[in-house]
Design an enzyme around this catalytic site. Structure first.
Site, PDB file in Angstrom:
ATOM      1  N   HIS A  39      21.016  21.540  13.921  1.00  0.00           N
ATOM      2  CA  HIS A  39      20.956  22.928  13.465  1.00  0.00           C
ATOM      3  C   HIS A  39      21.578  23.043  12.083  1.00  0.00           C
ATOM      4  CE1 HIS A  39      21.607  22.773  17.875  1.00  0.00           C
ATOM      5  NE2 HIS A  39      20.607  23.605  17.903  1.00  0.00           N
ATOM      6  N   HIS A  90      -6.567   5.170  -4.501  1.00  0.00           N
ATOM      7  CA  HIS A  90      -7.223   4.144  -5.297  1.00  0.00           C
ATOM      8  C   HIS A  90      -6.228   3.145  -5.886  1.00  0.00           C
ATOM      9  CE1 HIS A  90     -10.494   2.312  -7.492  1.00  0.00           C
ATOM     10  NE2 HIS A  90      -9.750   2.316  -8.577  1.00  0.00           N
ATOM     11  N   GLY A  91      -5.082   3.649  -6.347  1.00  0.00           N
ATOM     12  CA  GLY A  91      -4.081   2.752  -6.928  1.00  0.00           C
ATOM     13  C   GLY A  91      -3.563   1.759  -5.902  1.00  0.00           C
ATOM     14  N   ILE A  92      -3.159   2.284  -4.741  1.00  0.00           N
ATOM     15  CA  ILE A  92      -2.622   1.399  -3.709  1.00  0.00           C
ATOM     16  C   ILE A  92      -3.689   0.451  -3.196  1.00  0.00           C
ATOM     17  CG2 ILE A  92      -1.857   1.409  -1.299  1.00  0.00           C
ATOM     18  CD1 ILE A  92      -0.013   3.673  -1.933  1.00  0.00           C
ATOM     19  N   SER A 117     -13.886   1.216  -2.340  1.00  0.00           N
ATOM     20  CA  SER A 117     -13.757   0.376  -3.528  1.00  0.00           C
ATOM     21  C   SER A 117     -13.398  -1.048  -3.149  1.00  0.00           C
ATOM     22  CB  SER A 117     -12.733   0.969  -4.504  1.00  0.00           C
ATOM     23  OG  SER A 117     -11.441   0.883  -3.973  1.00  0.00           O
ATOM     24  N   GLY A 146     -23.195   0.394  -2.535  1.00  0.00           N
ATOM     25  CA  GLY A 146     -22.514   1.666  -2.786  1.00  0.00           C
ATOM     26  C   GLY A 146     -23.469   2.811  -3.043  1.00  0.00           C
ATOM     27  N   ARG A 148     -16.587  11.395   1.186  1.00  0.00           N
ATOM     28  CA  ARG A 148     -15.298  11.487   1.856  1.00  0.00           C
ATOM     29  C   ARG A 148     -14.157  11.487   0.864  1.00  0.00           C
ATOM     30  NH1 ARG A 148     -12.292   7.188   5.910  1.00  0.00           N
ATOM     31  NH2 ARG A 148     -10.227   7.713   5.246  1.00  0.00           N
TER      32      ARG A 148
END
Lengths: 573, 573
Positions: free
Chosen positions: B217, B399-401, B443, B484, B541
């Site tokens: 709390h 995309h980076g990871i 990708s 793709g 997506r």
């Protein structure tokens, strides 16, 4: 945002490692994901599900008897690779083949389709059912383009049940495809989410607004509207989903549906239950029978705030699937044998009360008592938010709501007792019981005990005069101090109560009429409540932030003073 | 904050109503809370738990076989009233009496104690075990003053097991008290929480900081420190809890402990699993055996971000209790009979690869391929965060990871194949497989397929010259476009890939050496990637926010151009 992680690039792998460590004996690592700890029985179709990480319990949490044989685990919000799908499927496949099932997203389709082709090419029969339950992601005449969200669970359950019945691959496919055709979901979003390690949210929803039909990765919905109440949200969901019932269900009346009320991450269990209370009622009103509803997290998106409702329109076979036992890390049901144990009684939540016979004078005074409690309820209703704010400085912020519940219940109980012919003492006592019972907490217990003590002092025979009332208030003070263990100066209700009682006693002794004596005492209570701003409160559960509270008056003392002043106005009439 | 509610004063009641509606057949309403749907068997002590609402699954979610007979449900963060405790206990009590158990907070003590006295006065034997597991809420010599947090579960499980064994009230009390003596928890908080309907949080934690030992709390802890990594947090927890093991355990070595890693609300399952990966390892390193760990939400505080770790130091009897079956709305275990089913194999997650025999020239070229892939990995590592940021504009921010995981895995696989004597073609192909496998997503699938296609074109026999390499890059282009389904102008990787391949082919045809041709082509790719800023992307997506992305280049095109430029620097050496 994520609070605890190491290198963001390792997040999905580390989560998978921890997941398996926590569920040894239920799941094992296989290339590409996780599988049941047990081997697929010979001749049984293997159900392989999957998708990106970040949606727990989808997908790894749904592996086990009654659900998937394996889950392929992609990186955060990314489809698994074709190699992962292929490997995980191969690890659990028997000669009976593999059913792939997953939410319909482009990346998943690309990779799962490649894997399906490779498995078939290698002589492992493989078919696919894509989940397309999200009604606002494409129009009804393009249902095959819709995205898959929490309805996944219904389709996976159907596929697993069919597989465990020993059906062949085509029959498993047929059951799962029918389940998908009969599963409809509608989701809303209140906030976006942030991927582990990212500095900015992946997407956002304007504050105070709701994305209607928004997808679990932030895909746009059909509308943005102001935040609804829980009742409005339940109605929005149920109306839309009943409208979009499958074509073969001519009227919803009498239909049986599996129900999934899914939280996306930040909407917590209690809120979901509040929404479900409305959903359950509206389904019942619509003549639809909710079968074994699920309320909780089934497909999440990190800390995204959102909710979806899924209706799974059952037929006889699909209901068997939906009700079948399951035992996975995150989904367990129906495996406990409760036969032979007697059912307990449903018991209603009413306080019983015998109403003692009262004198005419006391019954007349009871009307004033009711008016006083009504006035207290009204002032507390008006000030509840401010009381909560005061309480949040040093306490747990519930004082306003607690007082509101208590005073409302007390007023109702007082009126009910009054209508039943109760005297002033009984009206006060029962109001106190109702207060304590409905408000709970420390202040509820003390107000309840105080009102009851005052009521017992007043009794039901005499028409209470100023002396009796002053004595009754002193009895209330004694029990509040005795139970609450607080002294003047501890920055509690007692800091206003004691000066009130002392002043009332002095004024009555000096011969002032009750209304004037009470008004003077209420003035003392107000001064004393203001003066609590300079005190340091007692420590306790409700006082985590003692140091912060200097300069803020005690909410318990303030609410007491407000109540006494409101009562004063009634007595002056 | 809460997102969906009606009148805040009704929140706890509506949540209770929805909870019961969702769990018909398991629980029933009784005055003051909920009870098991089944009656308490004659002669069995009834275990009654409770506390404020807002901590789900504590307390109502923990009612059922293997856990409580009833839960008393107070208002939000407020103790239930004595009347509620009394009524709920009475609804489930048999002649064997009642054990009350709850977290040690002042308001709860006040109300539960009153109820205990009343039950005893009415001839229903009643005893109490208060849970005091929070090690930083009082010093070790004042353990009885400590607060109760997620360790509740361990104590409740022990009490329920003892009751279900048919133990008498004193014996049930003794087991529960021993469980409490052997249960220790340590919690941290990253944010506060907001009560339903409140405008301000009840308490806060400075951004980027962690309240060490803070209560559920917002009760103050012992320290405020910067946010740790998951590994640091796991170590902090385990070190402190191993240090505070019960006095009768002389060394932790060989000890068996029940483990609860509890999320307070906003820390999601995957994060908890990341922390658990470290906790499991450190316990193992310390020689402590984790028995049936629980990782999830067991005692929450709305959307408070926090985590606690509980160790429950088992003896033989307590381990039987901890491992016993249970079936409640929120806690189910051990009820599935899995005997007679063969265990599956643990399978490691390695890609197998046969290394074909290669010519000396191709083996020499393989070294260059490895250097190129290393350079790509390095530039992606450097730019991963920026790529993620670009992707978050229109896509799902991964995309980076994804590129980072893919490029790292590709570089590792390439070096491994090179060390095993692979030719240039096989090195590229295996790098591609590793890329697709580790990166996942769209990708990842496309980069993997492209590298494999290029590798197959190059083969392992010839020393690849400029013509072969240009042809290989064209093969990569063909498969990327084929899989793709994107065209130039769709704002994808293809927008940079096609100009690169065209330019490389033209330059090679005109007789330029490879390094110069490649440099020119990389320049074209960079220009084309920049130009994607003016395009509208394809929907999918990964592209929820199409409209937002105008003005931002496509991250797939940018990462491709970065990679080609990095390769160019290697080829120029």
């Amino acid at each position: 945002m994520s609070y605890v992680l190491n290198d963001p690039a390792d997040f999905a792998d580390e989560a998978a490692a921890g997941f398996v460590a926590a569920h040894r004996g239920l799941v094992r690592r296989v290339p590409g994901g996780v599988a049941r700890a047990t081997a697929t029985p010979s001749g049984q179709v293997a159900v392989v599900i999957g998708g990106g990480s970040g949606h727990y319990p989808a997908f790894a949490g749904l592996v086990g008897p009654g659900l998937a044989h394996a889950a392929v685990m992609g990186n955060v919000f990314a489809s698994p690779s074709a190699q992962q799908v292929y490997s995980a499927a191969k690890a659990v496949a028997t000669d009976a083949g593999v059913l792939l099932s997953y939410g319909n997203y482009a990346g998943d389709v690309l990779n799962f389709d490649q894997a399906e082709a490779r498995l078939n090419a290698e002589g492992i029969p493989c078919r696919t059912v894509r989940v397309t339950d999200d009604i606002y992601s494409a129009l009804p005449d393009e249902r095959e383009k819709r995205r898959g969200i929490a309805g996944d669970l219904a389709v996976f359950r159907a596929a697993a049940w069919a597989a465990e019945q020993g059906f062949d691959l085509d029959a498993v496919h047929a059951v799962a495809a029918r389940a998908n055709e009969r599963t409809r979901s509608f989701g809303v979003a209140f906030t976006g989410c942030t991927l582990p390690g990212a500095k900015e949210p992946l997407f956002t929803v304007p504050v105070g607004q709701m994305g209607v039909g928004m997808g679990i990765h932030g895909e746009p919905g059909i509308d943005v509207r102001p935040l609804p109440t829980a009742k409005e949200l339940g109605a929005l969901f149920v109306d839309a989903l009943l409208d979009e019932r499958p074509a073969d269900i001519s009227a919803a009346q009498g239909a049986r549906v599996g129900v999934i009320l899914n939280g996306l991450g930040a909407v917590k269990s209690e809120e979901l239950f509040v929404v479900y209370a409305t959903v359950a009622q509206l389904l019942e009103d619509g003549g639809v029978i909710a079968v074994e509803p699920e309320v909780g997290e089934y497909a999440t998106s990190f800390e995204m705030a959102g909710v979806s409702l899924t209706l799974f329109w059952l037929d006889e076979e699909l209901e068997r699937a939906w009700s079948a036992p399951a035992y996975t890390p995150a989904y367990r049901k129906g495996t406990r044998d409760l036969t032979g144990i007697a059912a307990g009684d449903e018991v209603t939540d009413e306080l019983d009360a015998d109403i003692p016979v009262a004198s005419a004078g006391s019954v007349a005074a009871a009307e004033t008592v009711c008016a006083v409690i009504d006035a207290i309820r009204d002032v507390i209703d008006r000030e509840a938010e401010e009381l909560g704010r005061l309480d949040a400085v040093a306490g747990d912020g519930d004082h306003g709501i607690g007082m509101q519940r208590g005073a409302r219940a007390a007023a109702e109980a007082a009126r009910k007792a009054g209508s039943a012919g109760a005297g002033a003492g009984t009206v006060l006592s029962l109001a106190g019981d109702a207060w304590a019972h409905r408000a709970g907490g420390t202040s509820g217990a003390l107000w309840g005990a105080g009102l009851r003590a005052a009521g017992e002092q007043i009794g039901d025979q005499d028409r209470p005069d100023a002396v009796i009332i002053a004595r009754a208030m002193d009895a209330a003070r004694a029990i509040v101090q005795g139970n609450g263990k607080a002294q003047v100066g501890d920055k509690t209700l007692v800091d206003a109560l004691v000066p009130f009682v002392d002043s009332l006693g002095d004024a009555v002794s000096s011969g002032l009429p009750l209304a004037d004596a009470w008004a003077a005492a209420a003035g003392e209570a107000e001064k004393a409540a203001d003066a609590t701003a300079s005190l340091v409160p007692r420590m306790g559960r409700a006082r985590p932030h003692v140091e912060k509270s200097i300069g803020t008056p005690d909410p318990g003392a303030v609410s007491f003073a407000l109540a006494m002043t409101a009562a004063s106005a009634v007595l002056a009439r």
